[in-house]
Design a protein around this motif. Structure first.
Motif, PDB file in Angstrom:
ATOM      1  N   GLN A   8     -86.217 -62.899  90.366  1.00  0.00           N
ATOM      2  CA  GLN A   8     -85.305 -63.552  91.213  1.00  0.00           C
ATOM      3  C   GLN A   8     -85.350 -63.282  92.413  1.00  0.00           C
ATOM      4  O   GLN A   8     -84.696 -62.375  93.221  1.00  0.00           O
ATOM      5  N   LEU A   9     -86.198 -64.119  93.216  1.00  0.00           N
ATOM      6  CA  LEU A   9     -86.469 -63.605  94.551  1.00  0.00           C
ATOM      7  C   LEU A   9     -85.643 -64.011  95.581  1.00  0.00           C
ATOM      8  O   LEU A   9     -85.449 -63.747  96.678  1.00  0.00           O
ATOM      9  N   HIS A  10     -84.588 -65.069  95.284  1.00  0.00           N
ATOM     10  CA  HIS A  10     -83.402 -65.335  96.263  1.00  0.00           C
ATOM     11  C   HIS A  10     -81.965 -65.217  95.681  1.00  0.00           C
ATOM     12  O   HIS A  10     -81.178 -65.690  95.930  1.00  0.00           O
ATOM     13  N   LEU A  11     -82.034 -63.968  94.848  1.00  0.00           N
ATOM     14  CA  LEU A  11     -80.605 -63.717  94.750  1.00  0.00           C
ATOM     15  C   LEU A  11     -79.623 -63.264  95.296  1.00  0.00           C
ATOM     16  O   LEU A  11     -78.286 -63.576  95.224  1.00  0.00           O
ATOM     17  N   SER A  12     -79.777 -62.821  96.552  1.00  0.00           N
ATOM     18  CA  SER A  12     -78.844 -62.658  97.871  1.00  0.00           C
ATOM     19  C   SER A  12     -78.568 -63.733  98.685  1.00  0.00           C
ATOM     20  O   SER A  12     -78.265 -63.837  99.771  1.00  0.00           O
ATOM     21  N   HIS A  13     -79.357 -65.162  98.523  1.00  0.00           N
ATOM     22  CA  HIS A  13     -79.270 -66.096  99.445  1.00  0.00           C
ATOM     23  C   HIS A  13     -77.813 -66.506  99.814  1.00  0.00           C
ATOM     24  O   HIS A  13     -76.884 -66.683  98.788  1.00  0.00           O
ATOM     25  N   SER A  53     -80.162 -55.319  98.550  1.00  0.00           N
ATOM     26  CA  SER A  53     -79.765 -56.595  99.108  1.00  0.00           C
ATOM     27  C   SER A  53     -79.399 -56.667 100.558  1.00  0.00           C
ATOM     28  O   SER A  53     -80.255 -56.351 101.218  1.00  0.00           O
ATOM     29  N   ASP A  72     -85.656 -54.024  98.139  1.00  0.00           N
ATOM     30  CA  ASP A  72     -85.459 -55.350  97.331  1.00  0.00           C
ATOM     31  C   ASP A  72     -86.499 -56.390  97.621  1.00  0.00           C
ATOM     32  O   ASP A  72     -87.462 -56.043  98.448  1.00  0.00           O
ATOM     33  N   ASP A  74     -85.934 -59.353  97.694  1.00  0.00           N
ATOM     34  CA  ASP A  74     -85.068 -60.699  98.407  1.00  0.00           C
ATOM     35  C   ASP A  74     -85.796 -60.605  99.836  1.00  0.00           C
ATOM     36  O   ASP A  74     -84.858 -59.613 100.793  1.00  0.00           O
ATOM     37  N   GLN A  75     -86.554 -61.326 100.658  1.00  0.00           N
ATOM     38  CA  GLN A  75     -86.939 -61.069 101.918  1.00  0.00           C
ATOM     39  C   GLN A  75     -85.864 -61.324 102.880  1.00  0.00           C
ATOM     40  O   GLN A  75     -85.642 -60.745 103.738  1.00  0.00           O
ATOM     41  N   GLU A  76     -85.108 -62.467 102.465  1.00  0.00           N
ATOM     42  CA  GLU A  76     -83.911 -62.756 103.508  1.00  0.00           C
ATOM     43  C   GLU A  76     -83.097 -61.632 103.327  1.00  0.00           C
ATOM     44  O   GLU A  76     -82.347 -61.388 104.637  1.00  0.00           O
TER      45      GLU A  76
END
Length: 251
Positions: A8-13, A53, A72, A74-76
């Motif tokens: 789930q690469l963008h869970l924190s989007h 996150s 994490d 999630d890179q963003e």
């Protein structure tokens, strides 16, 4: 558990998740109260926060530990954390919890707060936690129960009980998603998941004393409903939505 699930690469989007200071702070209060109860002398310890996150909880942990490291995939989210929360006591890394970039036995405390259902292989996650944790270290582990009535990620009743094909249809019909990624486990399976560890169970203690464990947002001690929950919880343990355990290595 399936080994074919991706990440789930963008869970924190999105700004809502990244900047949810109030919600994250409430979660932090529960985590800290359990950690301090288990070991009042945490100030000199180094802590790893898995699935950090946007870094809000990690930054708050840094106020109570000598060092708090958030990881994490999630890179963003990690970029946001570095920009807003990096300090001498807070560090953030883009890293896979199933292949953590830490030496064996290098960490005092690990926080794994509702993470296991989000990774492709939960058992590999727990193996990594066991590997990087010192022999005298401990892990805060909170885990959602497959047999929860309301699934917390989508607020849908009995979603986590269903086989994946039916759960996917349920999500589409409710217009809350297309694919149910999360993979929750029953109490029996959770105990098997952490079989390398000794479990120090805080679940009932939190229900019995929500003020001590910063859980007043979940339980109102003055309410009639709470009094019923408090009495029934020991008998309905296998159906409790979330378990809170501190894990130590077996000796």
């Amino acid at each position: 558990m399936s080994q074919k699930r991706g990440y789930q690469l963008h869970l924190s989007h999105g700004d809502t998740v990244l900047k949810d200071v109030e919600g994250r702070s409430q979660k932090f209060g529960k985590i800290l109260s359990v950690l301090q109860d288990f070991d009042p002398a945490i100030q000199s310890l180094a802590c790893l926060d898995i699935g950090s996150s946007s870094g809000i909880i990690t930054s708050l942990l840094g106020n109570h530990f000598s060092l708090a490291i958030g990881i994490d995939i999630d890179q963003e989210a990690v970029r946001y954390a570095k920009e807003h929360h990096s300090s001498d006591r807070n560090q953030f890394l883009i890293a896979d919890a199933m292949r953590m970039p830490f030496k064996d036995g290098s960490l005092d405390v690990v926080v794994c707060n509702h993470i296991y259902e989000h990774v492709p292989e939960a058992r590999r996650l727990m193996d990594e936690i066991h590997r990087v944790m010192k022999d005298e270290g401990f892990c805060y582990f909170s885990a959602g129960n497959k047999h929860m009535i309301i699934e917390g990620h989508y607020s849908l009743p009995f979603l986590s009980w269903l086989p994946k094909p039916l759960a996917n249809i349920y999500l589409r019909l409710s217009r809350k998603g297309k694919f149910y990624y999360e993979e929750h486990l029953s109490l029996r399976s959770l105990r098997q998941l952490v079989q390398k560890f000794k479990i120090h169970d805080y679940t009932l203690a939190i229900i019995q004393d929500p003020e001590k464990y910063s859980a007043l947002d979940l339980f109102n001690p003055q309410s009639f409903l709470y009094r019923g929950i408090r009495r029934a919880a020991p008998y309905l343990y296998r159906w409790i939505p979330t378990y809170v355990w501190v894990l130590t290595k077996k000796r």
